[in-house]
Design a protein around this motif. Structure first.
Motif, PDB file in Angstrom:
ATOM      1  N   PHE A 264      -3.737  -1.372 -13.182  1.00 46.53           N
ATOM      2  CA  PHE A 264      -3.409  -1.285 -11.085  1.00 46.53           C
ATOM      3  C   PHE A 264      -1.984   0.122 -11.345  1.00 46.53           C
ATOM      4  O   PHE A 264      -2.025  -0.566 -10.270  1.00 46.53           O
ATOM      5  N   ILE A 265      -1.328   0.406 -12.215  1.00 40.37           N
ATOM      6  CA  ILE A 265      -0.490   1.182 -12.059  1.00 40.37           C
ATOM      7  C   ILE A 265      -0.982   2.382 -10.650  1.00 40.37           C
ATOM      8  O   ILE A 265      -2.434   2.697 -10.863  1.00 40.37           O
TER       9      ILE A 265
ATOM     10  N   GLY B  16       1.236  -1.362   0.029  1.00 35.81           N
ATOM     11  CA  GLY B  16       0.019   0.028  -0.116  1.00 35.81           C
ATOM     12  C   GLY B  16       0.906   1.110  -0.079  1.00 35.81           C
ATOM     13  O   GLY B  16      -0.093   2.218   0.318  1.00 35.81           O
ATOM     14  N   SER B  17       2.212   1.574   0.215  1.00 31.79           N
ATOM     15  CA  SER B  17       2.677   2.512  -0.216  1.00 31.79           C
ATOM     16  C   SER B  17       2.661   2.728  -1.549  1.00 31.79           C
ATOM     17  O   SER B  17       2.575   2.207  -2.605  1.00 31.79           O
TER      18      SER B  17
ATOM     19  N   LYS C  76      -2.696  -5.904   0.700  1.00 32.32           N
ATOM     20  CA  LYS C  76      -3.431  -5.840   1.916  1.00 32.32           C
ATOM     21  C   LYS C  76      -5.143  -5.492   1.648  1.00 32.32           C
ATOM     22  O   LYS C  76      -6.029  -6.064   2.486  1.00 32.32           O
ATOM     23  N   ASP C  77      -5.240  -4.998   0.391  1.00 34.27           N
ATOM     24  CA  ASP C  77      -6.533  -4.053   0.181  1.00 34.27           C
ATOM     25  C   ASP C  77      -7.254  -5.560  -0.446  1.00 34.27           C
ATOM     26  O   ASP C  77      -8.742  -5.348  -0.834  1.00 34.27           O
ATOM     27  N   GLY C  78      -6.479  -6.389  -1.774  1.00 35.87           N
ATOM     28  CA  GLY C  78      -7.483  -6.904  -1.824  1.00 35.87           C
ATOM     29  C   GLY C  78      -6.774  -6.912  -3.549  1.00 35.87           C
ATOM     30  O   GLY C  78      -7.596  -7.191  -4.018  1.00 35.87           O
ATOM     31  N   LYS C  79      -6.261  -6.227  -3.438  1.00 36.84           N
ATOM     32  CA  LYS C  79      -6.277  -5.599  -5.406  1.00 36.84           C
ATOM     33  C   LYS C  79      -5.048  -5.617  -5.817  1.00 36.84           C
ATOM     34  O   LYS C  79      -4.142  -5.048  -4.793  1.00 36.84           O
ATOM     35  N   LEU C  80      -4.687  -5.602  -6.700  1.00 28.68           N
ATOM     36  CA  LEU C  80      -3.179  -5.422  -7.221  1.00 28.68           C
ATOM     37  C   LEU C  80      -2.830  -4.196  -7.539  1.00 28.68           C
ATOM     38  O   LEU C  80      -3.070  -3.538  -8.427  1.00 28.68           O
ATOM     39  N   HIS C  81      -1.440  -3.832  -7.381  1.00 27.32           N
ATOM     40  CA  HIS C  81      -0.689  -2.671  -7.641  1.00 27.32           C
ATOM     41  C   HIS C  81       0.336  -2.849  -8.456  1.00 27.32           C
ATOM     42  O   HIS C  81       1.583  -3.570  -7.539  1.00 27.32           O
ATOM     43  N   THR C  82       0.768  -2.190  -9.500  1.00 26.00           N
ATOM     44  CA  THR C  82       1.792  -2.184 -10.193  1.00 26.00           C
ATOM     45  C   THR C  82       2.326  -1.108 -10.485  1.00 26.00           C
ATOM     46  O   THR C  82       2.016  -0.186 -10.248  1.00 26.00           O
ATOM     47  N   LEU C  83       3.749  -0.809 -10.337  1.00 25.16           N
ATOM     48  CA  LEU C  83       4.801  -0.308  -9.987  1.00 25.16           C
ATOM     49  C   LEU C  83       5.071   0.719 -12.184  1.00 25.16           C
ATOM     50  O   LEU C  83       5.497  -0.770 -12.252  1.00 25.16           O
ATOM     51  N   PRO C  84       4.250   1.099 -12.408  1.00 25.51           N
ATOM     52  CA  PRO C  84       4.886   2.051 -14.218  1.00 25.51           C
ATOM     53  C   PRO C  84       6.233   2.384 -14.240  1.00 25.51           C
ATOM     54  O   PRO C  84       6.834   3.292 -13.157  1.00 25.51           O
TER      55      PRO C  84
END
Length: 536
Positions: A465-466, A249-250, A350-358
């Protein structure tokens, strides 16, 4: 071959760069010539419809020195056959200055300070204080008025140009990259051997690394494997951590709280990510020398059955898979019908979502110093050179080498790369670091295996998801003056925390030192710039 004697608009979260892959940037990761510097991974692209224009012969050869990063300990010499063909097609005499990627920014700064610059130089950290200050002092040519006059360079994406600009002006030809390249790849045969499925959560990812260390995934009966290999990385990333921290989540460099910019390390989620990295270190699930491990050797532990995971660009997976096949083939143990490597976008946070670095839609730029290119006529010849090398057949040459020697093609013009890695490293790999893939990637492509197709699909899907950096286009005077000092405070503290030289209190104390050393001034100025940008 003649050798030279001396060597602000708001950030747009999703950019359609229009790049279809010829191959991929080696790291971030290094690799074979699928290629080391193309915008994405192996998506089919059309074969060239026409040969590149004939090199001009009415002028004497262009004398050119080019400084580029290299991801291997071996690299093309000035008299290599591919370099010779490049010279022939561009009417030039070229001397290459190769610099190891892991130390490239240090060498760039030393070269900049010396005043003895090449005619054409790759700028990997184009928003660094050293480059921005050099630009503002007039050390590099502004290219904004010229790009429109060149067939390929005029096709640059306006949003990416804005992202790469300094004070609203263009000081280099950007090297185009897809936004959604980041994720990870892993030994699929190892995962099968330990009886696990592809990780979906952070806990799953941890369990995979732990199993790769403790469950003898290569089945040799020895306790000689570990989970993930990390490297020293000076290209604006912190090895895999900048990807992994987003899972917790950062934000990406800067976040927004109550309408204001806040640096990432002031988020508890950032510290959670560091605690995870420390856990991996303490349990010996990552290499203990990660802070100094050379990125030129990044994939070696995976190929050599030492480590099972690399967090980096997704399209590194196929290159690693090729290397494993080649290594096993030499031993007579290869199974050409399977993939030893698989790829993933990441794991759910932790929020159940995908987070990707663009990416920013580009990876540095090719810039032209005024100290070595003194006239507009010289500048235009170098721009013509950069335009020429982005012709379809030139992209193929610099990505794969010479047909019949470095690669072959089938009836559908799919490329099969030579398995002679020494030949490729000494004659081809690295040359595509000068490519911008403008207006798009138009080189021939390797055959689209199941793995390469999956890479392409994930890279495109990742754009949904970026996690954008809201401060990406902003140029700070405070950062230009104190940026390296401030970055070193954070980098040193997080390494010391991971390896146990300081505890959490020491980490937070370092963050306070950052604030007192100019960090507070940086935050203040960045917010002023951010507010001003919103009004444009």
């Amino acid at each position: 071959m003649k050798r030279k004697a001396s060597s602000m608009k708001r950030f747009v979260a999703v950019v359609s760069v229009g790049t279809i892959a010829a191959g991929t940037l080696a790291g971030c990761g290094g690799g074979n010539n699928e290629s080391a510097a193309s915008p994405s991974a192996g998506a089919a692209s059309a074969a060239p419809t026409a040969a590149a224009s004939v090199a001009p012969t009415q002028q004497p050869p262009l004398e050119l020195t080019i400084m580029l990063p290299v991801f291997k300990t071996n690299f093309p010499k000035d008299d290599s056959p591919v370099a010779a063909e490049l010279e022939k097609q561009t009417n030039s005499n070229i001397h290459f200055e190769w610099v190891p990627n892991a130390s490239y920014n240090d060498k760039f700064n030393i070269t900049l300070a010396s005043g003895k610059l090449p005619n054409l130089i790759a700028v990997l950290s184009d928003k660094s204080s050293s480059f921005v200050n050099a630009v503002r002092s007039g050390a590099f040519w502004e290219l904004s008025p010229y790009l429109k006059d060149y067939k390929n360079l005029s096709g640059a994406n306006p949003t990416v140009l804005n992202n790469s600009s300094i004070d609203g002006k263009i000081y280099g030809v950007y090297r185009g990259r897809d936004l959604g390249r980041n994720g990870y790849y892993y030994r699929k045969d190892w995962l099968d051997a330990v009886g696990l499925q592809e990780p979906k959560t952070i806990d799953d990812f941890y369990n995979m690394l732990k199993a790769f260390k403790e469950k003898d995934p290569d089945k040799n009966g020895k306790n000689d494997t570990y989970g993930m290999v990390l490297v020293k990385w000076t290209g604006g990333w912190a090895s895999g951590f900048d990807i992994i921290k987003l899972w917790f989540g950062s934000p990406n460099k800067w976040g927004i709280k109550d309408g204001k910019l806040v640096p990432e390390h002031q988020y508890e989620e950032y510290i959670d990510g560091l605690k995870f990295m420390k856990k991996l270190y303490d349990e010996k699930l990552i290499n203990s020398d990660f802070a100094v491990f050379d990125s030129a050797k990044w994939v070696d532990p995976m190929v050599n059955n030492q480590a099972g995971v690399i967090v980096d660009v997704i399209d590194g997976g196929a290159r690693a898979d090729d290397k494993i096949h080649a290594a096993l083939a030499k031993e007579g143990k290869d199974n050409p019908d399977i993939h030893y490597v698989d790829v993933a976008s990441g794991v759910l946070g932790k929020d159940g979502k995908l987070h990707t670095l663009p990416t920013a839609g580009y990876s540095g730029m090719m810039s032209i110093p005024k100290s070595s290119v003194k006239t507009e006529a010289e500048l235009k010849r170098i721009l013509a050179f950069l335009d020429k090398v982005n012709d379809p057949d030139m992209q193929t040459l610099l990505s794969f080498g010479l047909e019949g020697k470095h690669y072959t093609t089938d009836a559908e013009k799919n490329v099969t790369i030579s398995k002679d890695t020494v030949l490729l490293e000494s004659e081809v790999e690295g040359l595509n670091q000068m490519l911008s893939f403008l207006p798009k990637s138009s080189a021939l492509t390797v055959k689209q295996t199941a793995l390469r197709k999956k890479q392409t699909e994930l890279i495109k899907k990742n754009e949904e998801f970026i996690v954008a950096n809201p401060a990406a286009p902003l140029i700070s005077d405070v950062y230009n003056q104190k940026g390296p000092q401030l970055e070193n405070i954070i980098n040193d503290a997080r390494i010391k925390f991971i390896v146990g030289q300081i505890d959490e209190a020491g980490l937070r104390a370092a963050f306070e030192t950052w604030k007192k050393s100019g960090g507070d001034d940086l935050v203040k100025e960045m917010n002023e710039l951010y507010v001003a940008a919103q009004k444009k």
